[in-house]
Structures are given as structure tokens and as C-alpha cells.
Write a protein that holds these residues in place. Structure first.
Motif, PDB file in Angstrom:
ATOM      1  N   PRO A 225       0.734  -0.907   0.080  1.00 41.82           N
ATOM      2  CA  PRO A 225       0.048  -0.191   0.083  1.00 41.82           C
ATOM      3  C   PRO A 225       0.513   0.903  -0.122  1.00 41.82           C
ATOM      4  O   PRO A 225       0.044   2.431  -0.533  1.00 41.82           O
ATOM      5  N   THR A 226       1.970   1.550   0.474  1.00 43.81           N
ATOM      6  CA  THR A 226       2.710   2.263   1.077  1.00 43.81           C
ATOM      7  C   THR A 226       3.287   2.993  -0.732  1.00 43.81           C
ATOM      8  O   THR A 226       3.335   4.016  -1.102  1.00 43.81           O
ATOM      9  N   LEU A 227       3.664   1.538  -1.713  1.00 43.94           N
ATOM     10  CA  LEU A 227       4.540   1.836  -3.340  1.00 43.94           C
ATOM     11  C   LEU A 227       3.286   2.570  -3.805  1.00 43.94           C
ATOM     12  O   LEU A 227       3.397   3.434  -4.278  1.00 43.94           O
ATOM     13  N   VAL A 228       1.198   1.872  -3.522  1.00 40.82           N
ATOM     14  CA  VAL A 228       0.913   2.562  -3.707  1.00 40.82           C
ATOM     15  C   VAL A 228       0.339   4.180  -4.068  1.00 40.82           C
ATOM     16  O   VAL A 228      -0.328   4.901  -4.559  1.00 40.82           O
ATOM     17  N   TRP A 229       0.595   4.077  -2.860  1.00 40.47           N
ATOM     18  CA  TRP A 229      -0.244   5.335  -1.948  1.00 40.47           C
ATOM     19  C   TRP A 229       1.448   6.172  -3.057  1.00 40.47           C
ATOM     20  O   TRP A 229       0.366   7.711  -3.075  1.00 40.47           O
ATOM     21  N   LEU A 230       2.221   5.935  -2.922  1.00 38.44           N
ATOM     22  CA  LEU A 230       3.225   7.381  -3.482  1.00 38.44           C
ATOM     23  C   LEU A 230       2.887   7.106  -4.934  1.00 38.44           C
ATOM     24  O   LEU A 230       3.464   8.269  -5.700  1.00 38.44           O
ATOM     25  N   ASN A 231       2.823   6.235  -5.576  1.00 34.77           N
ATOM     26  CA  ASN A 231       2.107   5.754  -6.884  1.00 34.77           C
ATOM     27  C   ASN A 231       1.248   7.306  -7.975  1.00 34.77           C
ATOM     28  O   ASN A 231       1.300   7.807  -8.111  1.00 34.77           O
ATOM     29  N   LEU A 232       0.456   7.077  -6.383  1.00 30.93           N
ATOM     30  CA  LEU A 232      -0.901   8.039  -7.052  1.00 30.93           C
ATOM     31  C   LEU A 232       0.033   9.522  -5.791  1.00 30.93           C
ATOM     32  O   LEU A 232      -1.161  10.432  -7.436  1.00 30.93           O
ATOM     33  N   PHE A 233       0.331   9.872  -5.176  1.00 31.61           N
ATOM     34  CA  PHE A 233      -0.394  11.306  -4.322  1.00 31.61           C
ATOM     35  C   PHE A 233       0.952  11.266  -3.948  1.00 31.61           C
ATOM     36  O   PHE A 233       1.442  12.725  -3.659  1.00 31.61           O
ATOM     37  N   GLY A 234       2.393  10.557  -4.489  1.00 28.66           N
ATOM     38  CA  GLY A 234       4.017  11.477  -3.812  1.00 28.66           C
ATOM     39  C   GLY A 234       3.773  12.221  -4.753  1.00 28.66           C
ATOM     40  O   GLY A 234       5.036  13.186  -4.308  1.00 28.66           O
ATOM     41  N   GLY A 235       3.414  12.451  -5.993  1.00 30.07           N
ATOM     42  CA  GLY A 235       4.090  13.393  -6.419  1.00 30.07           C
ATOM     43  C   GLY A 235       4.236  15.060  -6.399  1.00 30.07           C
ATOM     44  O   GLY A 235       4.645  15.886  -6.637  1.00 30.07           O
ATOM     45  N   LEU A 236       2.827  14.653  -5.496  1.00 27.44           N
ATOM     46  CA  LEU A 236       2.197  16.322  -5.399  1.00 27.44           C
ATOM     47  C   LEU A 236       2.981  16.298  -3.991  1.00 27.44           C
ATOM     48  O   LEU A 236       2.634  17.549  -3.500  1.00 27.44           O
ATOM     49  N   LEU A 237       3.417  15.608  -3.164  1.00 33.77           N
ATOM     50  CA  LEU A 237       4.426  15.915  -2.372  1.00 33.77           C
ATOM     51  C   LEU A 237       5.876  17.595  -2.340  1.00 33.77           C
ATOM     52  O   LEU A 237       6.422  17.957  -1.509  1.00 33.77           O
ATOM     53  N   THR A 238       6.335  16.649  -3.426  1.00 38.56           N
ATOM     54  CA  THR A 238       7.432  17.827  -3.851  1.00 38.56           C
ATOM     55  C   THR A 238       6.638  19.235  -5.074  1.00 38.56           C
ATOM     56  O   THR A 238       5.819  19.485  -5.678  1.00 38.56           O
TER      57      THR A 238
ATOM     58  N   THR B 261      -3.578  22.236 -12.321  1.00 37.53           N
ATOM     59  CA  THR B 261      -2.395  23.038 -11.864  1.00 37.53           C
ATOM     60  C   THR B 261      -1.561  23.206 -10.802  1.00 37.53           C
ATOM     61  O   THR B 261      -0.497  23.000 -10.679  1.00 37.53           O
ATOM     62  N   GLN B 262      -2.038  22.654 -10.331  1.00 32.97           N
ATOM     63  CA  GLN B 262      -1.646  22.268  -8.728  1.00 32.97           C
ATOM     64  C   GLN B 262      -1.221  20.866  -8.719  1.00 32.97           C
ATOM     65  O   GLN B 262       0.154  20.740  -8.280  1.00 32.97           O
ATOM     66  N   GLY B 263      -1.654  20.142  -9.781  1.00 34.33           N
ATOM     67  CA  GLY B 263      -0.936  18.877  -9.789  1.00 34.33           C
ATOM     68  C   GLY B 263       0.067  18.257 -10.762  1.00 34.33           C
ATOM     69  O   GLY B 263       1.248  18.543 -10.684  1.00 34.33           O
ATOM     70  N   ALA B 264       0.406  19.944 -11.928  1.00 31.36           N
ATOM     71  CA  ALA B 264       1.262  20.102 -12.910  1.00 31.36           C
ATOM     72  C   ALA B 264       2.380  21.031 -12.422  1.00 31.36           C
ATOM     73  O   ALA B 264       3.750  20.526 -12.849  1.00 31.36           O
ATOM     74  N   ALA B 265       2.024  21.543 -11.865  1.00 32.21           N
ATOM     75  CA  ALA B 265       3.120  22.985 -11.187  1.00 32.21           C
ATOM     76  C   ALA B 265       2.692  23.263  -9.979  1.00 32.21           C
ATOM     77  O   ALA B 265       2.799  24.591  -9.647  1.00 32.21           O
ATOM     78  N   GLY B 266       2.221  22.679  -8.484  1.00 34.06           N
ATOM     79  CA  GLY B 266       2.277  22.940  -7.207  1.00 34.06           C
ATOM     80  C   GLY B 266       3.263  22.830  -6.340  1.00 34.06           C
ATOM     81  O   GLY B 266       3.324  21.420  -7.320  1.00 34.06           O
TER      82      GLY B 266
ATOM     83  N   GLN C 275     -10.706  24.456  -8.085  1.00 38.88           N
ATOM     84  CA  GLN C 275      -9.389  23.856  -8.567  1.00 38.88           C
ATOM     85  C   GLN C 275      -9.570  25.384  -9.829  1.00 38.88           C
ATOM     86  O   GLN C 275     -10.158  25.967 -10.281  1.00 38.88           O
ATOM     87  N   ILE C 276      -8.650  24.986 -10.345  1.00 39.40           N
ATOM     88  CA  ILE C 276      -7.758  25.642 -11.664  1.00 39.40           C
ATOM     89  C   ILE C 276      -7.264  24.828 -12.630  1.00 39.40           C
ATOM     90  O   ILE C 276      -6.188  23.896 -12.162  1.00 39.40           O
ATOM     91  N   MET C 277      -7.773  24.280 -13.643  1.00 37.74           N
ATOM     92  CA  MET C 277      -7.606  23.914 -14.565  1.00 37.74           C
ATOM     93  C   MET C 277      -7.088  24.638 -16.278  1.00 37.74           C
ATOM     94  O   MET C 277      -7.815  25.565 -16.187  1.00 37.74           O
ATOM     95  N   VAL C 278      -6.652  23.628 -16.599  1.00 29.56           N
ATOM     96  CA  VAL C 278      -6.269  24.424 -18.335  1.00 29.56           C
ATOM     97  C   VAL C 278      -5.655  23.758 -19.373  1.00 29.56           C
ATOM     98  O   VAL C 278      -5.938  22.409 -18.802  1.00 29.56           O
TER      99      VAL C 278
ATOM    100  N   ARG D 132       2.935  26.745 -14.552  1.00 27.40           N
ATOM    101  CA  ARG D 132       4.237  27.307 -14.143  1.00 27.40           C
ATOM    102  C   ARG D 132       4.394  27.278 -13.094  1.00 27.40           C
ATOM    103  O   ARG D 132       5.560  27.253 -12.224  1.00 27.40           O
ATOM    104  N   SER D 133       3.149  27.780 -11.595  1.00 28.37           N
ATOM    105  CA  SER D 133       3.351  27.794 -10.519  1.00 28.37           C
ATOM    106  C   SER D 133       1.696  27.605 -10.075  1.00 28.37           C
ATOM    107  O   SER D 133       0.717  27.999 -10.872  1.00 28.37           O
ATOM    108  N   SER D 134       0.549  27.147  -9.034  1.00 27.43           N
ATOM    109  CA  SER D 134       0.100  27.033  -8.447  1.00 27.43           C
ATOM    110  C   SER D 134       0.069  27.139  -6.836  1.00 27.43           C
ATOM    111  O   SER D 134       0.988  26.306  -5.927  1.00 27.43           O
ATOM    112  N   TRP D 135      -0.909  27.560  -5.949  1.00 26.70           N
ATOM    113  CA  TRP D 135      -0.488  27.756  -4.429  1.00 26.70           C
ATOM    114  C   TRP D 135      -2.256  28.265  -4.173  1.00 26.70           C
ATOM    115  O   TRP D 135      -2.452  28.650  -4.460  1.00 26.70           O
ATOM    116  N   THR D 136      -2.160  27.515  -2.307  1.00 23.56           N
ATOM    117  CA  THR D 136      -3.110  28.171  -1.511  1.00 23.56           C
ATOM    118  C   THR D 136      -2.766  29.735  -1.341  1.00 23.56           C
ATOM    119  O   THR D 136      -1.738  29.733  -0.503  1.00 23.56           O
TER     120      THR D 136
END
Length: 308
Positions: free
Chosen positions: A69-82, A252-257, A275-278, A284-288
Motif C-alpha cells: 500500500p505504501t508504493l501504491v499511495w506514493l504512485n498516486l500522490f507522491g508527486g504532489l509532495l514535491t 495546475t496544482q498537480g502539474a506545478a503546485g 480547482q484551476i484547470m487548463v 508554471r506555479s500553483s498555490w493556496t
């Protein structure tokens, strides 16, 4: 030795199945699948708990099973942590559900202006407060249009303004072309119907789902190359019910947040439903942004438009 912690290992396998097969959880009973997908990142909170239990149990079997489950979770959401943001961009956009019961509309308007966006979308505008927002935002935004309970404010001219029918019986979506120095951009503003979690009916989202389909069809028919969607969609990018929109646009959050970018509820954000979608545009960047008088947080993004 290998039998020690077998129950924990079974729980790990069950968690793996939930994460890996979340799209197969049926919506027939109380829209359970959509409810799970709305809060799917939070399933990861079970991972450290299971790790501690496996260590206390001194179970090699459970620790090995926990890798799945750790590997699956990281595959789904790990990219959002960076942090995926990059410099550049020539158009800053912002969207904010200002809450019809906002106790401080003037302060919220000033917070929006302070963010420095070129284009601002506001949702859940109370009819009685529209003149106030219009007056307050006029100092920073020369052009604006309000359609029903949604509005668009821009530093650049607007044209082709029209309502978008999302099958609700009243106006909660609109479209306008923003004439930026780099060309026209189609900007959609939408506030999809709210969803409810009810004991007897589950996750009631039928009207939201129908509205999402109608919005997706409108965006698919757009003639301009560059398209931006701003709004409160009352759903996350993982929610299959929004597929008619999310399948043709990028978050934009998934791509550049940087991080999950949760926006609701403002006091303790647990989901990104604003959401902001394009499409045809490079994030280039996305933030709250910080909390205003609303129960939602504003979200913003910096976009790179195609060079004409």
C-alpha cells in the motif's frame, strides 16, 4: 515466525486493494466510490499506524505486506509532495468561493486584490453583495461580468461573455474570452452543486455529476485554443464523476503546485475542491492563499500562454 502479524498483513493487503482499485468501488450504493475518491489521500494516514503496529508486533510479514500500500499511495500522490513550480508565466489567475454568508466581504475583496492576480473568478456571490464586490474590486480590475452567482474580474478586456447551462435551473457558470497581450484565453467560471453525506442516502452527488457532464461538454466545444477553468467544483481530481472535465484538462496544482493544495474547509483543509484547470496553456506555479472571511481558501496559479 512468518505467521506472526498475519492479521496486520491482511489489513495491508486490504488497504492496497482500496488504493489500487478505488475506481472499481461502485457508486450504485450512496455514491460510495466518489466519497472514497474525494478523501483518498487521507487513506495514507493508516500507513504509519500499521508500521508502528508491525514493529510492536515484530512481524516481518506485516512489514513486507506494508510495502504494497505504501508504493501504491506514493504512485498516486507522491508527486504532489514535491515542489513542481517553475519560474516564468505571463498570466496569474485566482479563484475563490467567497461564501454567500461571508461576514467580511470588504476584507475578502481586499485580500483578493492583494494577491495581484490578472484574472479573478468569484463564486457563491450573494445578490445583495454583488455591488459591494464590484465597487471594491473596481480599483484593481477595469473589466468584469457577473452572471448569476459567479463573476469574473479582469485587468484585460472581456468579450464573448455568456452563461453556461449546467442543468441547474439558475446560473452558476459562465464563459468569457480574456484578451491578454499574448492572445485570447477562454475562461470558464463554475460553481457545481454541493454534495452531501447523509446517513440514509450516502454521498448524494447526482446533481453535481450532471452539472459536471454539462460543463465538460461546454468546454469540449470551446473554439479558442487556450482554455482556463476556475471554480468550486465540489469534487477532487480523483473523483470519477468529474471525468468529463478532468479527462480533457490539467490541474495546475498537480502539474506545478507544491503539496496537496487542500482548499476546504478553510479552518482545517481536507480536500481540494476549488480547482484551476487548463488546456492549451502551460502551468508554471500553483498555490493556496491564506484564509479570508470565507469557508474556502482562495487558490491561484501562474500560467504560460502560447506565443502567438
Amino acid at each position: 515466525m512468518w505467521r506472526r502479524g498475519i492479521v496486520l498483513a491482511a489489513v495491508c493487503l486490504l488497504l492496497t486493494g482500496v488504493l489500487f482499485l478505488h475506481s472499481d468501488v461502485p457508486n450504485r450504493i450512496g455514491n460510495l466510490g466518489s466519497l472514497l475518491e474525494t478523501f483518498l489521500p487521507w487513506v495514507g494516514l493508516a500507513l504509519p499506524v500499521l508500521f508502528v503496529l508491525a514493529v510492536l508486533r515484530r512481524s516481518t510479514t506485516a512489514l513486507i505486506a506494508l510495502l504494497l500500500p505504501t508504493l501504491v499511495w506514493l504512485n498516486l500522490f507522491g508527486g504532489l509532495l514535491t515542489d513542481k513550480s517553475s519560474p516564468g508565466g505571463d498570466l496569474t489567475v485566482l479563484t475563490h468561493n467567497v461564501n454567500a454568508e461571508n461576514p467580511d466581504p470588504d476584507g475578502t475583496a481586499q485580500d483578493v486584490i492583494a494577491a495581484g492576480a490578472d484574472v479573478v473568478a468569484l463564486e457563491e456571490l450573494a445578490e445583495s453583495e454583488v455591488p459591494r464586490y464590484t465597487r471594491d474590486l473596481a480599483t484593481a480590475y477595469r473589466y468584469h461580468s457577473v452572471q448569476g452567482t459567479v463573476g469574473l474580474w479582469s485587468k484585460y478586456p472581456l468579450s464573448g461573455v455568456r452563461t453556461v447551462d449546467i442543468k441547474m435551473g439558475w446560473t452558476r457558470a459562465m464563459r468569457a474570452a480574456v484578451s491578454t497581450p499574448d492572445g485570447k484565453v477562454a475562461v470558464y467560471v463554475a460553481h457545481l452543486p454541493s454534495v452531501r453525506v447523509k446517513f440514509d442516502a450516502g454521498f448524494t452527488a447526482g446533481q453535481r455529476d450532471d452539472a459536471a457532464d454539462a460543463l465538460g461538454q461546454a468546454i469540449a466545444s470551446e473554439q479558442l485554443h487556450s482554455v482556463v477553468l476556475l471554480g468550486d467544483l465540489n469534487g477532487t481530481m480523483n473523483d470519477r464523476a468529474l471525468a468529463s472535465v478532468t479527462s480533457q484538462m490539467r490541474s495546475t496544482q498537480g502539474a506545478a503546485g507544491n503539496g496537496m493544495g487542500f482548499s476546504w474547509p478553510a479552518r482545517l483543509p481536507m480536500a481540494r475542491i476549488d480547482q484551476i484547470m487548463v488546456k492549451g496553456v502551460e502551468p508554471r506555479s500553483s498555490w493556496t492563499l491564506p484564509k479570508t472571511g470565507s469557508d474556502h481558501l482562495p487558490v491561484a496559479a501562474r500560467l504560460q500562454l502560447p506565443q502567438s
